[in-house]
Design a protein around this motif. Structure first.
Motif, PDB file in Angstrom:
ATOM      1  N   PHE A  81       0.813  -1.223   0.000  1.00  0.00           N
ATOM      2  CA  PHE A  81       0.000   0.000   0.000  1.00  0.00           C
ATOM      3  C   PHE A  81       0.848   1.275   0.000  1.00  0.00           C
ATOM      4  CE2 PHE A  81      -3.143  -3.039   1.635  1.00  0.00           C
ATOM      5  CZ  PHE A  81      -4.230  -2.735   0.832  1.00  0.00           C
ATOM      6  N   PHE A  82       2.018   1.236   0.650  1.00  0.00           N
ATOM      7  CA  PHE A  82       2.800   2.465   0.817  1.00  0.00           C
ATOM      8  C   PHE A  82       4.185   2.388   0.174  1.00  0.00           C
ATOM      9  CE2 PHE A  82       0.083   1.904   4.607  1.00  0.00           C
ATOM     10  CZ  PHE A  82      -0.762   2.985   4.434  1.00  0.00           C
ATOM     11  N   ASN A  83       4.467   1.277  -0.482  1.00  0.00           N
ATOM     12  CA  ASN A  83       5.754   1.068  -1.157  1.00  0.00           C
ATOM     13  C   ASN A  83       6.934   0.989  -0.189  1.00  0.00           C
ATOM     14  OD1 ASN A  83       4.623   1.098  -3.797  1.00  0.00           O
ATOM     15  ND2 ASN A  83       4.611   3.354  -3.770  1.00  0.00           N
ATOM     16  N   GLU A  84       6.646   0.959   1.092  1.00  0.00           N
ATOM     17  CA  GLU A  84       7.680   0.823   2.105  1.00  0.00           C
ATOM     18  C   GLU A  84       7.136  -0.033   3.256  1.00  0.00           C
ATOM     19  OE1 GLU A  84      10.791   1.659   2.266  1.00  0.00           O
ATOM     20  OE2 GLU A  84      10.864   2.753   0.372  1.00  0.00           O
ATOM     21  N   PRO A  85       7.956  -0.905   3.849  1.00  0.00           N
ATOM     22  CA  PRO A  85       7.508  -1.688   5.021  1.00  0.00           C
ATOM     23  C   PRO A  85       7.526  -0.824   6.282  1.00  0.00           C
ATOM     24  CG  PRO A  85       9.766  -2.257   4.456  1.00  0.00           C
ATOM     25  CD  PRO A  85       9.300  -1.287   3.409  1.00  0.00           C
ATOM     26  N   LEU A  86       6.383  -0.262   6.635  1.00  0.00           N
ATOM     27  CA  LEU A  86       6.304   0.704   7.722  1.00  0.00           C
ATOM     28  C   LEU A  86       5.838   0.058   9.030  1.00  0.00           C
ATOM     29  CD1 LEU A  86       4.528   3.575   5.751  1.00  0.00           C
ATOM     30  CD2 LEU A  86       6.986   3.321   6.182  1.00  0.00           C
ATOM     31  N   PHE A  87       6.418   0.513  10.137  1.00  0.00           N
ATOM     32  CA  PHE A  87       5.985   0.143  11.499  1.00  0.00           C
ATOM     33  C   PHE A  87       5.921  -1.376  11.710  1.00  0.00           C
ATOM     34  CE2 PHE A  87       3.856   4.260  10.566  1.00  0.00           C
ATOM     35  CZ  PHE A  87       4.572   5.046  11.468  1.00  0.00           C
ATOM     36  N   VAL A  88       6.849  -2.099  11.135  1.00  0.00           N
ATOM     37  CA  VAL A  88       6.868  -3.552  11.321  1.00  0.00           C
ATOM     38  C   VAL A  88       7.133  -3.893  12.783  1.00  0.00           C
ATOM     39  CG1 VAL A  88       8.044  -5.699  10.701  1.00  0.00           C
ATOM     40  CG2 VAL A  88       7.577  -3.969   8.943  1.00  0.00           C
ATOM     41  N   GLY A  89       8.083  -3.205  13.398  1.00  0.00           N
ATOM     42  CA  GLY A  89       8.386  -3.466  14.803  1.00  0.00           C
ATOM     43  C   GLY A  89       7.199  -3.192  15.709  1.00  0.00           C
ATOM     44  N   THR A  90       6.468  -2.134  15.432  1.00  0.00           N
ATOM     45  CA  THR A  90       5.290  -1.792  16.248  1.00  0.00           C
ATOM     46  C   THR A  90       4.209  -2.861  16.129  1.00  0.00           C
ATOM     47  OG1 THR A  90       5.743   0.564  15.929  1.00  0.00           O
ATOM     48  CG2 THR A  90       3.537  -0.049  16.672  1.00  0.00           C
ATOM     49  N   PRO A 182      16.768  -1.395   9.033  1.00  0.00           N
ATOM     50  CA  PRO A 182      17.875  -1.301  10.003  1.00  0.00           C
ATOM     51  C   PRO A 182      17.413  -1.672  11.409  1.00  0.00           C
ATOM     52  CG  PRO A 182      17.804   0.635   8.585  1.00  0.00           C
ATOM     53  CD  PRO A 182      16.534  -0.127   8.327  1.00  0.00           C
ATOM     54  N   GLY A 183      18.312  -2.259  12.163  1.00  0.00           N
ATOM     55  CA  GLY A 183      17.968  -2.685  13.513  1.00  0.00           C
ATOM     56  C   GLY A 183      17.519  -1.544  14.401  1.00  0.00           C
ATOM     57  N   ASN A 184      18.184  -0.376  14.270  1.00  0.00           N
ATOM     58  CA  ASN A 184      17.803   0.753  15.129  1.00  0.00           C
ATOM     59  C   ASN A 184      16.396   1.254  14.813  1.00  0.00           C
ATOM     60  OD1 ASN A 184      18.678   1.695  12.607  1.00  0.00           O
ATOM     61  ND2 ASN A 184      19.197   3.708  13.439  1.00  0.00           N
ATOM     62  N   VAL A 185      15.978   1.149  13.544  1.00  0.00           N
ATOM     63  CA  VAL A 185      14.620   1.556  13.168  1.00  0.00           C
ATOM     64  C   VAL A 185      13.605   0.590  13.763  1.00  0.00           C
ATOM     65  CG1 VAL A 185      13.024   1.891  11.248  1.00  0.00           C
ATOM     66  CG2 VAL A 185      15.395   2.683  11.059  1.00  0.00           C
ATOM     67  N   TYR A 186      13.869  -0.697  13.653  1.00  0.00           N
ATOM     68  CA  TYR A 186      12.953  -1.722  14.173  1.00  0.00           C
ATOM     69  C   TYR A 186      12.765  -1.563  15.683  1.00  0.00           C
ATOM     70  CZ  TYR A 186      11.054  -6.383  15.185  1.00  0.00           C
ATOM     71  OH  TYR A 186      10.276  -7.435  15.620  1.00  0.00           O
ATOM     72  N   TRP A 187      13.875  -1.444  16.407  1.00  0.00           N
ATOM     73  CA  TRP A 187      13.771  -1.382  17.867  1.00  0.00           C
ATOM     74  C   TRP A 187      13.224  -0.036  18.337  1.00  0.00           C
ATOM     75  CZ3 TRP A 187      13.671  -5.865  19.904  1.00  0.00           C
ATOM     76  CH2 TRP A 187      14.415  -6.916  19.370  1.00  0.00           C
ATOM     77  N   HIS A 188      13.527   1.044  17.616  1.00  0.00           N
ATOM     78  CA  HIS A 188      12.980   2.351  18.001  1.00  0.00           C
ATOM     79  C   HIS A 188      11.469   2.410  17.773  1.00  0.00           C
ATOM     80  CE1 HIS A 188      16.159   4.899  19.480  1.00  0.00           C
ATOM     81  NE2 HIS A 188      16.975   4.457  18.535  1.00  0.00           N
TER      82      HIS A 188
END
Length: 263
Positions: A81-90, A182-188
């Motif tokens: 839907f957004f062409n990017e994998p968003l908020f996967v960690g959340t 990136p790991g920092n994006v996932y965990w943040h």
């Protein structure tokens, strides 16, 4: 025909009320012994090892792959839907911590430890070992039921915490390898959006599930009839009822927690 129908319904209702009375009596007896504080802690330790430690690998593996599936589904959907994998960690953390961690772990433990308890106590019942305790003037609830109930209350919350971490870790593996997040994006994503109340939402429910599974498994075991065949039926019934109870109680526990603002 009508008499046979109503007779069958009446017989079923009588059996249902009898089972409910026996179940309530077992809970009452267990509560009385707990209030007295006369607990066989050695048996509690043994049961914690059987229920908790021996169930740890399978519950952790189940949660790990559940987190992987959640990450794959959420990442693929948001990318579509957004062409990017968003908020996967959340998405992964909220789903695991608030719902899937407690529920999946409880179902796994019900299938493994709950079945073992029902089979063990059922075998003791049909071989008249439980009747021997009554003959000796000893309440079987003190030696057989209480250690298993306390072990469930101690072990299942611990297993759920481990499952929460392994599930989130599984999501991280897919997010980093499949979607190159990136790991920092996932965990943040997780740190920025998750609060302590979200953890408590899932954690509190584990005590409800632990009580249901332990009492149902013990009840089915100590009321087994019919020899070896009865043990098999009691074990199957204990697992099915425990799993159904977990799913039903999950809704009502969630409704209460939402009403209290723990969501």
């Amino acid at each position: 025909m009508t008499e046979a129908l109503f007779g069958g319904i009446g017989k079923w209702l009588l059996g249902l009320f009898e089972a409910a009375g026996e179940f309530a009596f077992m809970i009452r007896s267990t509560a009385m012994w707990l209030m007295r504080g006369d607990i066989e802690w050695d048996q509690v330790t043994v049961q914690v090892m059987r229920i908790g430690v021996e169930s740890l690998p399978v519950s952790a593996m189940t949660s790990f792959f559940t987190g992987m599936v959640l990450a794959l589904q959420s990442g693929s959907t948001s990318k579509h839907f957004f062409n990017e994998p968003l908020f996967v960690g959340t998405v992964v953390s909220f789903a695991i911590v608030m719902e899937l961690g407690p529920v999946m772990t409880s179902l796994v433990v019900a299938g493994r430890a709950g079945a073992a308890i029902a089979a063990e106590l059922g075998t003791m019942k049909v071989t008249e070992q439980i009747d021997a305790l009554y003959t000796l003037g000893t309440d079987p609830n003190r030696y057989l039921v209480i250690p298993r109930v306390l072990a469930f209350l101690l072990a299942l919350p611990f297993l759920v915490v481990v499952s929460d971490f392994t599930g989130i870790a599984g999501g991280y593996v897919v997010a980093s390898i499949k979607f190159h997040i990136p790991g920092n994006v996932y965990w943040h994503d997780i740190i920025d959006n998750m609060e302590l109340k979200h953890f408590w939402h899932g954690y509190v429910k584990t005590y409800v599930f632990a009580s249901a599974i332990s009492f149902i498994s013990c009840y089915k075991g100590v009321t087994t009839r019919g020899g070896a065949e009865g043990v098999g039926k009691a074990t199957t019934s204990a697992v099915v009822l425990s799993m159904v109870s977990v799913l039903i109680l999950d809704y009502f526990a969630t409704a209460v927690l939402v009403a209290l603002g723990i969501t």
